[in-house]
Motif scaffolding. Structure first.
Motif, PDB file in Angstrom:
ATOM      1  N   PHE A  52     -44.860 107.320  49.608  1.00  0.00           N
ATOM      2  CA  PHE A  52     -44.201 107.060  50.890  1.00  0.00           C
ATOM      3  C   PHE A  52     -44.976 106.034  51.705  1.00  0.00           C
ATOM      4  O   PHE A  52     -44.407 105.095  52.263  1.00  0.00           O
ATOM      5  CB  PHE A  52     -44.077 108.383  51.665  1.00  0.00           C
ATOM      6  CG  PHE A  52     -43.422 108.258  53.001  1.00  0.00           C
ATOM      7  CD1 PHE A  52     -42.047 108.275  53.115  1.00  0.00           C
ATOM      8  CD2 PHE A  52     -44.182 108.134  54.152  1.00  0.00           C
ATOM      9  CE1 PHE A  52     -41.438 108.165  54.347  1.00  0.00           C
ATOM     10  CE2 PHE A  52     -43.590 108.024  55.387  1.00  0.00           C
ATOM     11  CZ  PHE A  52     -42.207 108.038  55.488  1.00  0.00           C
ATOM     12  N   ILE A  53     -46.290 106.188  51.767  1.00  0.00           N
ATOM     13  CA  ILE A  53     -47.120 105.261  52.532  1.00  0.00           C
ATOM     14  C   ILE A  53     -47.135 103.883  51.876  1.00  0.00           C
ATOM     15  O   ILE A  53     -47.042 102.857  52.559  1.00  0.00           O
ATOM     16  CB  ILE A  53     -48.543 105.823  52.708  1.00  0.00           C
ATOM     17  CG1 ILE A  53     -48.503 107.043  53.614  1.00  0.00           C
ATOM     18  CG2 ILE A  53     -49.499 104.774  53.267  1.00  0.00           C
ATOM     19  CD1 ILE A  53     -49.812 107.815  53.671  1.00  0.00           C
ATOM     20  N   ALA A  54     -47.234 103.843  50.557  1.00  0.00           N
ATOM     21  CA  ALA A  54     -47.242 102.555  49.849  1.00  0.00           C
ATOM     22  C   ALA A  54     -45.937 101.807  50.062  1.00  0.00           C
ATOM     23  O   ALA A  54     -45.936 100.603  50.368  1.00  0.00           O
ATOM     24  CB  ALA A  54     -47.489 102.778  48.358  1.00  0.00           C
ATOM     25  N   ALA A  55     -44.823 102.506  49.916  1.00  0.00           N
ATOM     26  CA  ALA A  55     -43.520 101.858  50.105  1.00  0.00           C
ATOM     27  C   ALA A  55     -43.317 101.451  51.560  1.00  0.00           C
ATOM     28  O   ALA A  55     -42.858 100.342  51.854  1.00  0.00           O
ATOM     29  CB  ALA A  55     -42.399 102.787  49.651  1.00  0.00           C
ATOM     30  N   GLY A  56     -43.674 102.347  52.473  1.00  0.00           N
ATOM     31  CA  GLY A  56     -43.487 102.049  53.892  1.00  0.00           C
ATOM     32  C   GLY A  56     -44.313 100.867  54.362  1.00  0.00           C
ATOM     33  O   GLY A  56     -43.806  99.973  55.053  1.00  0.00           O
ATOM     34  N   ALA A  57     -45.581 100.830  53.980  1.00  0.00           N
ATOM     35  CA  ALA A  57     -46.452  99.736  54.414  1.00  0.00           C
ATOM     36  C   ALA A  57     -45.988  98.404  53.823  1.00  0.00           C
ATOM     37  O   ALA A  57     -45.943  97.391  54.531  1.00  0.00           O
ATOM     38  CB  ALA A  57     -47.891 100.020  54.003  1.00  0.00           C
ATOM     39  N   SER A  58     -45.627  98.393  52.555  1.00  0.00           N
ATOM     40  CA  SER A  58     -45.206  97.125  51.943  1.00  0.00           C
ATOM     41  C   SER A  58     -43.871  96.655  52.496  1.00  0.00           C
ATOM     42  O   SER A  58     -43.674  95.454  52.725  1.00  0.00           O
ATOM     43  CB  SER A  58     -45.150  97.254  50.426  1.00  0.00           C
ATOM     44  OG  SER A  58     -44.198  98.221  50.048  1.00  0.00           O
ATOM     45  N   LEU A  59     -42.947  97.582  52.752  1.00  0.00           N
ATOM     46  CA  LEU A  59     -41.650  97.185  53.304  1.00  0.00           C
ATOM     47  C   LEU A  59     -41.784  96.695  54.749  1.00  0.00           C
ATOM     48  O   LEU A  59     -41.129  95.724  55.138  1.00  0.00           O
ATOM     49  CB  LEU A  59     -40.665  98.353  53.223  1.00  0.00           C
ATOM     50  CG  LEU A  59     -40.146  98.679  51.831  1.00  0.00           C
ATOM     51  CD1 LEU A  59     -39.381  99.991  51.833  1.00  0.00           C
ATOM     52  CD2 LEU A  59     -39.277  97.558  51.305  1.00  0.00           C
ATOM     53  N   MET A  60     -42.628  97.344  55.540  1.00  0.00           N
ATOM     54  CA  MET A  60     -42.818  96.894  56.921  1.00  0.00           C
ATOM     55  C   MET A  60     -43.527  95.542  56.972  1.00  0.00           C
ATOM     56  O   MET A  60     -43.190  94.688  57.792  1.00  0.00           O
ATOM     57  CB  MET A  60     -43.592  97.945  57.723  1.00  0.00           C
ATOM     58  CG  MET A  60     -42.761  99.150  58.079  1.00  0.00           C
ATOM     59  SD  MET A  60     -43.611 100.304  59.157  1.00  0.00           S
ATOM     60  CE  MET A  60     -44.446 101.335  57.973  1.00  0.00           C
ATOM     61  N   PHE A  61     -44.483  95.337  56.070  1.00  0.00           N
ATOM     62  CA  PHE A  61     -45.156  94.043  56.008  1.00  0.00           C
ATOM     63  C   PHE A  61     -44.183  92.951  55.568  1.00  0.00           C
ATOM     64  O   PHE A  61     -44.188  91.839  56.105  1.00  0.00           O
ATOM     65  CB  PHE A  61     -46.361  94.106  55.063  1.00  0.00           C
ATOM     66  CG  PHE A  61     -47.108  92.817  54.963  1.00  0.00           C
ATOM     67  CD1 PHE A  61     -47.872  92.353  56.023  1.00  0.00           C
ATOM     68  CD2 PHE A  61     -47.052  92.057  53.815  1.00  0.00           C
ATOM     69  CE1 PHE A  61     -48.565  91.162  55.934  1.00  0.00           C
ATOM     70  CE2 PHE A  61     -47.748  90.859  53.707  1.00  0.00           C
ATOM     71  CZ  PHE A  61     -48.505  90.408  54.777  1.00  0.00           C
ATOM     72  N   ALA A  62     -43.334  93.273  54.613  1.00  0.00           N
ATOM     73  CA  ALA A  62     -42.337  92.302  54.151  1.00  0.00           C
ATOM     74  C   ALA A  62     -41.332  91.969  55.250  1.00  0.00           C
ATOM     75  O   ALA A  62     -40.786  90.873  55.287  1.00  0.00           O
ATOM     76  CB  ALA A  62     -41.609  92.842  52.923  1.00  0.00           C
TER      77      ALA A  62
END
Length: 102
Positions: free
Chosen positions: A33-43
């Motif tokens: 969840f954290i990996a997906a959330g951080a990468s999607l928000m950065f993108a």
């Protein structure tokens, strides 16, 4: 007097399986969840450290929710399927988005 058959013969083993699902499965799901959330928000344009911090804060809430749901759910195999499958899917999503950004 009829005797019901359960999936776990001993209540202690059932409780141990729930605790393992809550801690280990919850950790894996939250990590994804954290990996997906951080990468999607950065993108999406958020700064890296802001995205990482927000995803971590939301991850704590997700872990607590998953932990409590693990003990409230009726079927333990559903819990493991959701936690393992969802965690793997979220981690794969985060990895895929990160590979697109690099």
């Amino acid at each position: 007097m009829s005797r019901t058959i359960t999936a776990f013969p001993a209540p202690r083993l059932h409780l141990l399986a729930r605790i393992a699902a809550a801690i280990l499965g919850g950790y894996g799901f939250t990590w994804g969840f954290i990996a997906a959330g951080a990468s999607l928000m950065f993108a999406a344009g958020m700064g890296f450290h802001d995205a990482e911090f927000l995803a971590s804060l939301l991850g704590v809430l997700a872990f607590v929710a998953v932990f409590l749901w693990t003990f409230a759910a009726r079927r333990l195999w559903v819990v493991w399927a959701v936690l393992a499958g969802g965690g793997a899917l979220l981690a794969a999503t985060g990895s895929f988005v990160q590979s697109l950004l690099v």
